[in-house]
Design a protein around this motif. Structure first.
Motif, PDB file in Angstrom:
ATOM      1  N   SER A 140     -46.480  28.155 -23.055  1.00 28.23           N
ATOM      2  CA  SER A 140     -45.150  28.333 -23.626  1.00 28.23           C
ATOM      3  C   SER A 140     -44.640  29.745 -23.385  1.00 28.23           C
ATOM      4  O   SER A 140     -45.418  30.696 -23.415  1.00 28.23           O
ATOM      5  CB  SER A 140     -45.187  28.080 -25.138  1.00 28.23           C
ATOM      6  N   PRO A 141     -43.337  29.903 -23.202  1.00 26.79           N
ATOM      7  CA  PRO A 141     -42.759  31.238 -23.096  1.00 26.79           C
ATOM      8  C   PRO A 141     -42.324  31.768 -24.462  1.00 26.79           C
ATOM      9  O   PRO A 141     -41.939  31.001 -25.342  1.00 26.79           O
ATOM     10  CB  PRO A 141     -41.539  31.015 -22.201  1.00 26.79           C
ATOM     11  N   GLN A 258     -44.775  31.555 -16.265  1.00 22.70           N
ATOM     12  CA  GLN A 258     -45.521  32.654 -15.660  1.00 22.70           C
ATOM     13  C   GLN A 258     -45.952  33.702 -16.699  1.00 22.70           C
ATOM     14  O   GLN A 258     -45.409  33.788 -17.799  1.00 22.70           O
ATOM     15  CB  GLN A 258     -44.684  33.298 -14.561  1.00 22.70           C
ATOM     16  N   GLN A 259     -46.941  34.511 -16.318  1.00 25.03           N
ATOM     17  CA  GLN A 259     -47.595  35.421 -17.253  1.00 25.03           C
ATOM     18  C   GLN A 259     -46.638  36.355 -18.011  1.00 25.03           C
ATOM     19  O   GLN A 259     -46.820  36.568 -19.220  1.00 25.03           O
ATOM     20  CB  GLN A 259     -48.657  36.240 -16.528  1.00 25.03           C
ATOM     21  N   PRO A 260     -45.610  36.939 -17.371  1.00 23.07           N
ATOM     22  CA  PRO A 260     -44.714  37.819 -18.137  1.00 23.07           C
ATOM     23  C   PRO A 260     -44.039  37.132 -19.322  1.00 23.07           C
ATOM     24  O   PRO A 260     -43.707  37.790 -20.312  1.00 23.07           O
ATOM     25  CB  PRO A 260     -43.682  38.256 -17.092  1.00 23.07           C
ATOM     26  N   ALA A 261     -43.838  35.816 -19.235  1.00 16.72           N
ATOM     27  CA  ALA A 261     -43.209  35.086 -20.330  1.00 16.72           C
ATOM     28  C   ALA A 261     -44.193  34.800 -21.464  1.00 16.72           C
ATOM     29  O   ALA A 261     -43.783  34.541 -22.601  1.00 16.72           O
ATOM     30  CB  ALA A 261     -42.610  33.777 -19.823  1.00 16.72           C
ATOM     31  N   VAL A 262     -45.481  34.861 -21.157  1.00 17.70           N
ATOM     32  CA  VAL A 262     -46.536  34.587 -22.127  1.00 17.70           C
ATOM     33  C   VAL A 262     -47.005  35.874 -22.814  1.00 17.70           C
ATOM     34  O   VAL A 262     -47.378  35.873 -23.994  1.00 17.70           O
ATOM     35  CB  VAL A 262     -47.734  33.906 -21.415  1.00 17.70           C
ATOM     36  N   LEU A 263     -46.964  36.969 -22.090  1.00 21.34           N
ATOM     37  CA  LEU A 263     -47.540  38.241 -22.540  1.00 21.34           C
ATOM     38  C   LEU A 263     -47.060  38.692 -23.923  1.00 21.34           C
ATOM     39  O   LEU A 263     -47.877  39.212 -24.701  1.00 21.34           O
ATOM     40  CB  LEU A 263     -47.254  39.321 -21.497  1.00 21.34           C
ATOM     41  N   PRO A 264     -45.778  38.528 -24.296  1.00 25.93           N
ATOM     42  CA  PRO A 264     -45.366  39.003 -25.623  1.00 25.93           C
ATOM     43  C   PRO A 264     -46.163  38.401 -26.776  1.00 25.93           C
ATOM     44  O   PRO A 264     -46.378  39.072 -27.795  1.00 25.93           O
ATOM     45  CB  PRO A 264     -43.891  38.594 -25.694  1.00 25.93           C
ATOM     46  N   PHE A 265     -46.590  37.153 -26.642  1.00 24.59           N
ATOM     47  CA  PHE A 265     -47.423  36.563 -27.685  1.00 24.59           C
ATOM     48  C   PHE A 265     -48.680  37.414 -27.902  1.00 24.59           C
ATOM     49  O   PHE A 265     -49.051  37.730 -29.028  1.00 24.59           O
ATOM     50  CB  PHE A 265     -47.846  35.139 -27.304  1.00 24.59           C
ATOM     51  N   PHE A 266     -49.321  37.762 -26.807  1.00 21.30           N
ATOM     52  CA  PHE A 266     -50.579  38.508 -26.881  1.00 21.30           C
ATOM     53  C   PHE A 266     -50.366  39.907 -27.446  1.00 21.30           C
ATOM     54  O   PHE A 266     -51.191  40.427 -28.200  1.00 21.30           O
ATOM     55  CB  PHE A 266     -51.215  38.589 -25.489  1.00 21.30           C
ATOM     56  N   LEU A 267     -49.256  40.507 -27.091  1.00 21.90           N
ATOM     57  CA  LEU A 267     -48.993  41.878 -27.519  1.00 21.90           C
ATOM     58  C   LEU A 267     -48.529  41.969 -28.968  1.00 21.90           C
ATOM     59  O   LEU A 267     -48.749  42.997 -29.626  1.00 21.90           O
ATOM     60  CB  LEU A 267     -47.927  42.508 -26.608  1.00 21.90           C
ATOM     61  N   LYS A 268     -47.904  40.912 -29.485  1.00 20.01           N
ATOM     62  CA  LYS A 268     -47.248  41.006 -30.785  1.00 20.01           C
ATOM     63  C   LYS A 268     -47.979  40.309 -31.929  1.00 20.01           C
ATOM     64  O   LYS A 268     -47.841  40.703 -33.091  1.00 20.01           O
ATOM     65  CB  LYS A 268     -45.834  40.424 -30.691  1.00 20.01           C
ATOM     66  N   ILE A 269     -48.714  39.228 -31.623  1.00 18.85           N
ATOM     67  CA  ILE A 269     -49.377  38.471 -32.691  1.00 18.85           C
ATOM     68  C   ILE A 269     -50.662  39.186 -33.101  1.00 18.85           C
ATOM     69  O   ILE A 269     -51.449  39.611 -32.253  1.00 18.85           O
ATOM     70  CB  ILE A 269     -49.654  37.021 -32.252  1.00 18.85           C
ATOM     71  N   GLN A 270     -50.891  39.284 -34.404  1.00 16.35           N
ATOM     72  CA  GLN A 270     -51.967  40.110 -34.930  1.00 16.35           C
ATOM     73  C   GLN A 270     -53.363  39.618 -34.551  1.00 16.35           C
ATOM     74  O   GLN A 270     -54.201  40.389 -34.085  1.00 16.35           O
ATOM     75  CB  GLN A 270     -51.851  40.183 -36.463  1.00 16.35           C
ATOM     76  N   LYS A 271     -53.625  38.341 -34.778  1.00 19.49           N
ATOM     77  CA  LYS A 271     -54.958  37.776 -34.551  1.00 19.49           C
ATOM     78  C   LYS A 271     -54.853  36.741 -33.434  1.00 19.49           C
ATOM     79  O   LYS A 271     -54.536  35.578 -33.692  1.00 19.49           O
ATOM     80  CB  LYS A 271     -55.490  37.117 -35.820  1.00 19.49           C
TER      81      LYS A 271
END
Length: 307
Positions: A140-141, A258-271
């Protein structure tokens, strides 16, 4: 022996009564395992293509709840609805309504695929449901602008004359013609599901959406590449930090997301724990089922939070 129950629940919107159809694989009454609710993609598909997730019950005894979101599958269709009707808020309200009907609103997990992951993440970030214990965001983006940039970059990898024809079909509104549909099947084979032939349940879900395209056309647009619907500009990047439950993020380098659309989840979600399926596209449950189910079950059955 697998227990399956199907039913529907009344869903009230602006004084009108609609029906949300659901299927439960397993037993919600025993309380032995926290149920997993599956949010399908599209928007406008049905639950059929995510049915492989019924194996989660077969393998671990975790009850799995599938349902068709309003406007698709066996739930109420509204081809006459104005575009303002179809919003993420509508579908979050529908999810709340279903959880309460099934009496699982105080203890449940969510797995959202594609649009379903967008919906699940927005639901977790904006409503902070106390009963949500674990969240899986699959392919998901976090931003439709980022999604659009990524998928159009994948399109540009095809021969220039092919890209020109696809762009012309979209400009002319002829995405129903065979030339365009044939290309989309080629694109799907590279970036949505590698299985050849395409699994029947996936093909059937796509056909179902083609027969009733209201939700997809309204929210997405004419195609994956031509984002002209109400989701254009959609983003939840600024509220992702509100998600406090352990989260599993699934993606693949060959995915249309693509990965740039997924990356914010990893950077922003705490756990959060992020797993990439190197040999998959948009649907690891088909492309790499053994690894997919191990990763998902390890997360759902884990005694500790995500990394």
């Amino acid at each position: 022996m697998t227990t399956e129950i199907t039913g529907s629940v009344d869903f009230f919107v602006e004084g009108q009564i609609y029906q949300t159809w659901y299927k439960i694989v397993g037993d919600l009454m025993t309380g032995a395992h926290r149920p997993l609710v599956i949010l399908h993609g599209g928007p406008g598909l049905d639950h059929g293509y995510v049915l492989p997730n019924a194996l989660i019950y077969e393998k671990a005894g975790i009850p799995v709840v599938f349902y068709d979101q309003l406007g698709g599958g066996r739930s109420t269709h509204r081809p006459d609805a104005p575009k303002e009707f179809w919003t993420p808020e509508l579908f979050m309200d529908e999810l709340d309504n279903l959880l309460k009907h099934l009496h699982i609103q105080d203890d449940f997990d969510l797995l959202g695929h594609s649009w379903g992951g967008m919906l699940g993440a927005q639901y977790a970030a904006s409503r902070s449901p106390k009963g949500l214990k674990r969240l899986i965001i699959s392919n998901s983006p976090a931003s439709m602008d980022l999604f659009e940039a990524g998928i159009n970059a994948l399109l540009e990898e095809f021969p220039a004359d092919v890209v020109q024809k696809i762009r012309k079909h979209e400009a002319d509104g002829t995405t129903h013609e065979q030339e365009y549909l044939s290309f989309m099947m080629t694109f799907y084979g590279k970036h949505v599901c590698k299985m050849d032939p395409m699994p029947e349940v996936l093909a059937n879900s796509l056909k179902t959406m083609e027969s009733e395209p209201t939700v997809y056309r309204t929210m997405q647009g004419l195609s994956e590449f031509s984002l002209t619907g109400t989701l254009k500009g959609w983003t939840i990047v600024d509220i992702l930090h509100n998600i406090s439950c352990p989260t599993l993020l699934l993606s693949a380098p060959l995915d249309e997301v693509q990965q740039p659309a997924v990356l914010p989840f990893f950077l922003k979600i705490q756990k959060i724990k992020w797993v990439e399926f190197q040999n998959s596209t948009h649907l690891a449950c088909y492309d790499e089922p053994e690894k997919y189910f191990k990763v998902v079950l390890d997360f759902l059955e884990g005694t500790e939070g995500a990394n």
